[in-house]
Design a protein around this motif. Structure first.
Motif, mmCIF file in Angstrom:
data_model
loop_
_atom_site.group_PDB
_atom_site.id
_atom_site.type_symbol
_atom_site.label_atom_id
_atom_site.label_comp_id
_atom_site.label_asym_id
_atom_site.label_seq_id
_atom_site.Cartn_x
_atom_site.Cartn_y
_atom_site.Cartn_z
ATOM 1 N N ALA A 40 18.916 -19.655 -13.665
ATOM 2 C CA ALA A 40 20.285 -19.735 -13.132
ATOM 3 C C ALA A 40 21.140 -20.619 -14.033
ATOM 4 N N GLY A 41 20.580 -21.713 -14.521
ATOM 5 C CA GLY A 41 21.314 -22.592 -15.433
ATOM 6 C C GLY A 41 21.709 -21.869 -16.714
ATOM 7 N N ARG A 42 20.793 -21.069 -17.256
ATOM 8 C CA ARG A 42 21.120 -20.300 -18.474
ATOM 9 C C ARG A 42 22.222 -19.289 -18.188
ATOM 10 N N ARG A 43 22.149 -18.629 -17.029
ATOM 11 C CA ARG A 43 23.198 -17.660 -16.672
ATOM 12 C C ARG A 43 24.538 -18.353 -16.454
ATOM 13 N N LEU A 44 24.513 -19.554 -15.867
ATOM 14 C CA LEU A 44 25.753 -20.335 -15.727
ATOM 15 C C LEU A 44 26.318 -20.658 -17.104
ATOM 16 N N ALA A 45 25.455 -21.039 -18.045
ATOM 17 C CA ALA A 45 25.905 -21.341 -19.410
ATOM 18 C C ALA A 45 26.535 -20.106 -20.049
ATOM 19 N N ALA A 59 20.325 -32.787 -0.287
ATOM 20 C CA ALA A 59 18.992 -32.297 0.057
ATOM 21 C C ALA A 59 18.117 -32.236 -1.196
ATOM 22 N N ALA A 60 16.829 -32.471 -1.030
ATOM 23 C CA ALA A 60 15.892 -32.497 -2.162
ATOM 24 C C ALA A 60 15.935 -31.192 -2.953
ATOM 25 N N ARG A 61 15.989 -30.045 -2.275
ATOM 26 C CA ARG A 61 15.939 -28.760 -2.981
ATOM 27 C C ARG A 61 17.196 -28.492 -3.816
ATOM 28 N N THR A 62 18.343 -28.989 -3.372
ATOM 29 C CA THR A 62 19.555 -28.811 -4.175
ATOM 30 C C THR A 62 19.562 -29.766 -5.361
ATOM 31 N N ARG A 63 19.132 -30.996 -5.144
ATOM 32 C CA ARG A 63 19.072 -31.964 -6.251
ATOM 33 C C ARG A 63 18.098 -31.479 -7.320
ATOM 34 N N GLU A 64 16.944 -30.948 -6.895
ATOM 35 C CA GLU A 64 15.947 -30.455 -7.849
ATOM 36 C C GLU A 64 16.469 -29.214 -8.584
ATOM 37 N N THR A 65 17.149 -28.325 -7.873
ATOM 38 C CA THR A 65 17.757 -27.148 -8.506
ATOM 39 C C THR A 65 18.729 -27.593 -9.588
ATOM 40 N N TRP A 66 19.598 -28.547 -9.260
ATOM 41 C CA TRP A 66 20.597 -29.023 -10.212
ATOM 42 C C TRP A 66 19.928 -29.688 -11.418
ATOM 43 N N LYS A 67 18.905 -30.499 -11.169
ATOM 44 C CA LYS A 67 18.209 -31.185 -12.258
ATOM 45 C C LYS A 67 17.650 -30.177 -13.269
ATOM 46 N N ALA A 69 18.676 -26.837 -13.556
ATOM 47 C CA ALA A 69 19.727 -25.946 -14.062
ATOM 48 C C ALA A 69 20.617 -26.637 -15.093
ATOM 49 N N VAL A 70 20.962 -27.893 -14.857
ATOM 50 C CA VAL A 70 21.921 -28.590 -15.730
ATOM 51 C C VAL A 70 21.385 -28.748 -17.147
ATOM 52 N N GLN A 71 20.071 -28.782 -17.298
ATOM 53 C CA GLN A 71 19.477 -28.911 -18.629
ATOM 54 C C GLN A 71 19.812 -27.715 -19.523
ATOM 55 N N GLU A 72 20.192 -26.597 -18.915
ATOM 56 C CA GLU A 72 20.506 -25.379 -19.661
ATOM 57 C C GLU A 72 21.988 -25.289 -20.051
ATOM 58 N N LEU A 73 22.808 -26.193 -19.523
ATOM 59 C CA LEU A 73 24.240 -26.163 -19.811
ATOM 60 C C LEU A 73 24.542 -26.884 -21.121
#
Length: 172
Positions: A40-45, A59-67, A69-73
């Motif tokens: 998802a992070g790559r697709r956002l990029a 929430a833990a699952r959103t924070r982990e998702t962001w952690k 995904a953001v590495q791909e931006l």
């Protein structure tokens, strides 16, 4: 900023979560979620959007998702962990968007369903091609995101103000 400043809101649902014996707020990502979040992070990029701000549920699952995904931006936006996004209704999400500083053009919201799907649908007064039909047919699964564009002030964000520019889901 002008009242016709073009802006984008990207609504990202957290990746697939696990169901261990913890409170709902503390549920971590499942193995599939840990694989889907970077995709998802790559697709956002690939959208080419440079986010000025990311609003992420606590929430833990959103924070982990962001952690993951953001590495791909290409660049990390300012991130605000927002308690009000957890279990937020479309109206509550819109109220948060109304608080966005006017110097922000593009915002990413990382949250939960049914709120992410409902607010994407509510904001989309129109859509490109079959984008709205695809989003509603797919039901906004985990790791999916919608891009809504609008012009104007953040205080003007309300039902029907935007155009659904794109929608992506990982297992379409």
């Amino acid at each position: 900023m002008s009242v016709d400043t073009p802006r984008r809101i990207v609504l990202l649902r957290h990746a697939k979560a696990d169901w261990p014996q913890v409170s709902d707020h503390e549920r971590p990502l499942a193995e599939r979620g840990r694989k889907d979040a970077p995709v998802a992070g790559r697709r956002l990029a690939e959208t080419g959007i440079t986010f000025d701000l990311a609003l992420c549920s606590t929430a833990a699952r959103t924070r982990e998702t962001w952690k993951l995904a953001v590495q791909e931006l290409p660049q990390r936006p300012k991130t605000v962990y927002e308690e009000r996004l957890y279990e937020a209704s479309p109206g509550e999400i819109i109220a948060l968007l109304n608080e966005t500083p006017e110097d922000v053009n593009d915002v990413l919201v990382i949250g939960h369903n049914p709120g992410m799907h409902a607010v994407a649908d509510a904001l989309a007064g129109e859509a490109d091609g079959d984008t709205l039909a695809r989003m509603n047919r797919g039901g906004f699964p985990t790791s999916a995101f919608a891009v809504v564009g609008f012009s104007g002030s953040w205080k003007s964000v309300e039902h029907g103000v935007g155009k659904l520019l794109s929608y992506w889901a990982p297992h379409d």
